[in-house]
Structure formats: C-alpha cells, structure tokens
Design a protein around this motif. Structure first.
Motif, PDB file in Angstrom:
ATOM      1  N   PRO A   1      28.508  -7.042  75.961  1.00  0.00           N
ATOM      2  CA  PRO A   1      29.397  -6.374  77.020  1.00  0.00           C
ATOM      3  C   PRO A   1      30.736  -6.846  76.630  1.00  0.00           C
ATOM      4  O   PRO A   1      31.496  -7.749  77.206  1.00  0.00           O
ATOM      5  CB  PRO A   1      28.649  -7.508  78.209  1.00  0.00           C
ATOM      6  CG  PRO A   1      28.177  -8.704  77.433  1.00  0.00           C
ATOM      7  CD  PRO A   1      27.476  -8.298  76.205  1.00  0.00           C
ATOM      8  N   LEU A   2      31.153  -6.191  75.486  1.00  0.00           N
ATOM      9  CA  LEU A   2      32.674  -6.537  74.841  1.00  0.00           C
ATOM     10  C   LEU A   2      33.513  -5.564  75.971  1.00  0.00           C
ATOM     11  O   LEU A   2      33.103  -4.385  76.302  1.00  0.00           O
ATOM     12  CB  LEU A   2      32.673  -5.859  73.361  1.00  0.00           C
ATOM     13  CG  LEU A   2      33.832  -6.309  72.793  1.00  0.00           C
ATOM     14  CD1 LEU A   2      33.857  -7.637  72.585  1.00  0.00           C
ATOM     15  CD2 LEU A   2      33.912  -5.454  71.297  1.00  0.00           C
ATOM     16  N   THR A   3      34.611  -6.088  76.023  1.00  0.00           N
ATOM     17  CA  THR A   3      35.542  -5.590  77.199  1.00  0.00           C
ATOM     18  C   THR A   3      36.966  -5.462  76.046  1.00  0.00           C
ATOM     19  O   THR A   3      36.892  -5.973  75.181  1.00  0.00           O
ATOM     20  CB  THR A   3      35.652  -6.660  78.267  1.00  0.00           C
ATOM     21  OG1 THR A   3      36.241  -7.690  77.939  1.00  0.00           O
ATOM     22  CG2 THR A   3      34.676  -6.400  78.918  1.00  0.00           C
ATOM     23  N   TYR A   4      37.730  -4.472  76.855  1.00  0.00           N
ATOM     24  CA  TYR A   4      39.275  -4.342  76.449  1.00  0.00           C
ATOM     25  C   TYR A   4      40.169  -4.364  77.809  1.00  0.00           C
ATOM     26  O   TYR A   4      39.725  -4.082  78.931  1.00  0.00           O
ATOM     27  CB  TYR A   4      39.424  -2.944  75.431  1.00  0.00           C
ATOM     28  CG  TYR A   4      38.992  -1.711  76.271  1.00  0.00           C
ATOM     29  CD1 TYR A   4      39.915  -1.264  76.812  1.00  0.00           C
ATOM     30  CD2 TYR A   4      37.686  -1.464  76.641  1.00  0.00           C
ATOM     31  CE1 TYR A   4      39.980   0.044  77.755  1.00  0.00           C
ATOM     32  CE2 TYR A   4      37.458  -0.398  77.159  1.00  0.00           C
ATOM     33  CZ  TYR A   4      38.554   0.503  77.882  1.00  0.00           C
ATOM     34  OH  TYR A   4      38.341   1.599  78.430  1.00  0.00           O
TER      35      TYR A   4
ATOM     36  N   GLY B   1      30.055  -8.622  62.611  1.00  0.00           N
ATOM     37  CA  GLY B   1      30.136  -8.831  64.142  1.00  0.00           C
ATOM     38  C   GLY B   1      29.755  -7.626  65.086  1.00  0.00           C
ATOM     39  O   GLY B   1      28.998  -6.868  65.053  1.00  0.00           O
ATOM     40  N   CYS B   2      30.553  -7.979  66.243  1.00  0.00           N
ATOM     41  CA  CYS B   2      30.145  -6.517  67.123  1.00  0.00           C
ATOM     42  C   CYS B   2      31.265  -5.512  66.708  1.00  0.00           C
ATOM     43  O   CYS B   2      32.272  -5.492  66.523  1.00  0.00           O
ATOM     44  CB  CYS B   2      31.018  -7.096  68.652  1.00  0.00           C
ATOM     45  SG  CYS B   2      30.317  -6.286  69.676  1.00  0.00           S
ATOM     46  N   VAL B   3      30.614  -4.410  66.895  1.00  0.00           N
ATOM     47  CA  VAL B   3      30.951  -3.055  66.437  1.00  0.00           C
ATOM     48  C   VAL B   3      31.235  -2.076  67.783  1.00  0.00           C
ATOM     49  O   VAL B   3      30.171  -2.056  68.410  1.00  0.00           O
ATOM     50  CB  VAL B   3      30.436  -2.484  65.283  1.00  0.00           C
ATOM     51  CG1 VAL B   3      30.528  -3.304  64.041  1.00  0.00           C
ATOM     52  CG2 VAL B   3      28.902  -1.925  65.446  1.00  0.00           C
TER      53      VAL B   3
ATOM     54  N   GLY C   1      39.066  -3.680  67.462  1.00  0.00           N
ATOM     55  CA  GLY C   1      40.257  -3.797  67.161  1.00  0.00           C
ATOM     56  C   GLY C   1      40.933  -3.233  65.740  1.00  0.00           C
ATOM     57  O   GLY C   1      41.932  -3.725  65.245  1.00  0.00           O
ATOM     58  N   ARG C   2      39.892  -2.407  65.234  1.00  0.00           N
ATOM     59  CA  ARG C   2      40.277  -1.838  63.843  1.00  0.00           C
ATOM     60  C   ARG C   2      40.481  -0.315  63.930  1.00  0.00           C
ATOM     61  O   ARG C   2      39.484   0.354  64.889  1.00  0.00           O
ATOM     62  CB  ARG C   2      39.295  -1.961  62.805  1.00  0.00           C
ATOM     63  CG  ARG C   2      39.468  -3.683  62.435  1.00  0.00           C
ATOM     64  CD  ARG C   2      38.762  -4.028  61.032  1.00  0.00           C
ATOM     65  NE  ARG C   2      38.861  -5.307  60.885  1.00  0.00           N
ATOM     66  CZ  ARG C   2      38.269  -5.892  59.721  1.00  0.00           C
ATOM     67  NH1 ARG C   2      37.433  -5.012  58.970  1.00  0.00           N
ATOM     68  NH2 ARG C   2      38.352  -7.299  59.575  1.00  0.00           N
ATOM     69  N   GLU C   3      41.014   0.428  63.227  1.00  0.00           N
ATOM     70  CA  GLU C   3      40.927   2.046  63.594  1.00  0.00           C
ATOM     71  C   GLU C   3      39.934   2.646  62.568  1.00  0.00           C
ATOM     72  O   GLU C   3      39.763   3.807  62.353  1.00  0.00           O
ATOM     73  CB  GLU C   3      42.478   2.438  62.988  1.00  0.00           C
ATOM     74  CG  GLU C   3      43.508   1.918  64.086  1.00  0.00           C
ATOM     75  CD  GLU C   3      43.130   2.429  65.722  1.00  0.00           C
ATOM     76  OE1 GLU C   3      42.527   3.575  65.654  1.00  0.00           O
ATOM     77  OE2 GLU C   3      43.237   1.611  66.322  1.00  0.00           O
TER      78      GLU C   3
END
Length: 228
Positions: free
Chosen positions: A98-101, A133-135, A159-161
């Motif tokens: 459940p990763l959020t932004y 980690g989380c992708v 957080g990466r492009e």
C-alpha cells in the motif's frame, strides 16, 4: 598239275576309331572366352540412379526430423515463457504494497489503479530481483503485428524516473483485468473492469487470459490496506 590260287581282293584299309574330346576341335567348333570382370555402362547408370534416390529419401527424412525437433523446441519455449510470466504476475500481485504518494493538493493516494487493459500498483517483488525495495509496476496490453496480444511490464523505483521494461505474455488471444470491491455498506460486493478509487485497495484482482493452448484465470486476494 596243281594251280595255286591267288587272292585277288585288295586288303581293305583300317579306319581308326574316333577319339573322344577331339570331335569338336576337328569340326571347327570353338567355345566363347569368359567375359572379364566389370560393369557395363547401363549397370553403372542404374546403380547411380538408385543411389541418388536413396540419398533424396534420406535427405527428406532428415529435414522432416529437424523441422519436428525445431517445432517442438519452439513450443516448449513458448510454454515455458507462459508459465514464467504467469508466475511473475501472481508473485507481484501477491506482494503488492500500500505505497502512497502525495498529489498536487497534498492528498495521499495509492499507486494502485487500473482498467481492463492496464494495471499499476506497488509491489515488493521485482522482476529483475535484487534488493530494490518497493517498486512501481505497470502492466500494459498491446496488439502485435500478427494480431496476438502482448503484455508489457515496466518497473521503476519509487521516487526515481529510470524505467525498465520487458515483455511477458506474447501469444495471447485475450487478456483482461477486473477488480472486486465493496463499499462500507455493501455486503456482497461486485466485480468491475476499472479501479479508479486510489484511496482504497480492491479485495481481489482477477486476470483472465486465453491462448491457443487454452484459457486460464488468476484470482489474487489483496491483503494490503492503506495505512492510516
């Protein structure tokens, strides 16, 4: 007076008896000399024709055998790719997180969203492995030049492009994503072809697919919930 009687008969000549084994020679009869060892031109032509015929038959059998082996190897490669891709999709969905932004308004949103042909979510299981980690994973369905459906998967770290992309299924006839959820007041719930509510997780995600070898379905319960 006695007169002597003279035998006036001439002595008859004595004819010798013929000897065996010389009659043929004396009569002028000669036996044919035996033929020397070898082949005639006709025999050589027949032999070469039969030899070439055998070579042609053997060559055709060998070509047919090689084609059969190549076809079997291609079939095995396709089947192995299908099984591997199926395992990857299952593992990534089961490991969803459940990763959020934060959006432009500062509201916290889940990465998970999708429709029948596309799906994006966060997971702890990377296709390329390693301690990444989380992708963020994105599945994208496209139609190939031969009419078959191809499922692409791309990944990027949160957080990466930088994005990595690979092709998973490449011989599908149909594929679709569907989502099961229920409202707070809804007891039964329902399946939907689209999930746009990025403030909560669906309870299940179903992947329905079919190919020439048959059809299949993946139903993955999602245990992730948005953290408070």
């Amino acid at each position: 007076m006695m007169i002597a009687r003279t035998d006036t008969r001439a002595a008859s000549p004595t004819i010798p008896a013929p000897r065996r084994g010389r009659v043929g020679a004396e009569a002028g009869i000669h036996r044919q000399a035996p033929r020397e060892n070898g082949f005639t031109l006709l025999e050589l032509l027949i032999s070469m024709t039969l030899f070439l015929l055998v070579i042609v038959i053997l060559g055709g059998a060998l070509r047919l055998g090689f084609r059969s082996i190549s076809a079997a190897e291609r079939k095995m490669d396709v089947l192995e790719r299908y099984r591997t891709s199926r395992s990857i999709v299952m593992a990534q969905l089961q490991s969803s997180a459940p990763l959020t932004y934060d959006d432009q308004d500062g509201a916290r949103k889940l990465y998970l969203k999708g429709d029948a042909a596309n799906l994006q979510f966060a997971t702890n299981q990377s296709i390329w492995g390693g301690e990444r980690g989380c992708v963020i994973v994105s599945y994208r369905l496209e139609t190939g030049s031969d009419g078959t459906l191809i499922l692409y998967a791309s990944e990027r770290s949160a957080g990466r492009e930088e994005v990595q992309e690979t092709r998973l299924f490449d011989d599908l006839k149909t594929l679709s994503f569907s989502y099961f959820g229920r409202e707070v007041t809804d007891e039964e719930g329902k399946w939907s072809d689209e999930w746009s509510d990025n403030t909560r997780y669906p309870e299940q995600i179903k992947v329905s697919l079919s190919r020439d070898g048959g059809a299949g379905e993946l139903r993955v319960p999602l245990s992730a919930r948005m953290k408070k």
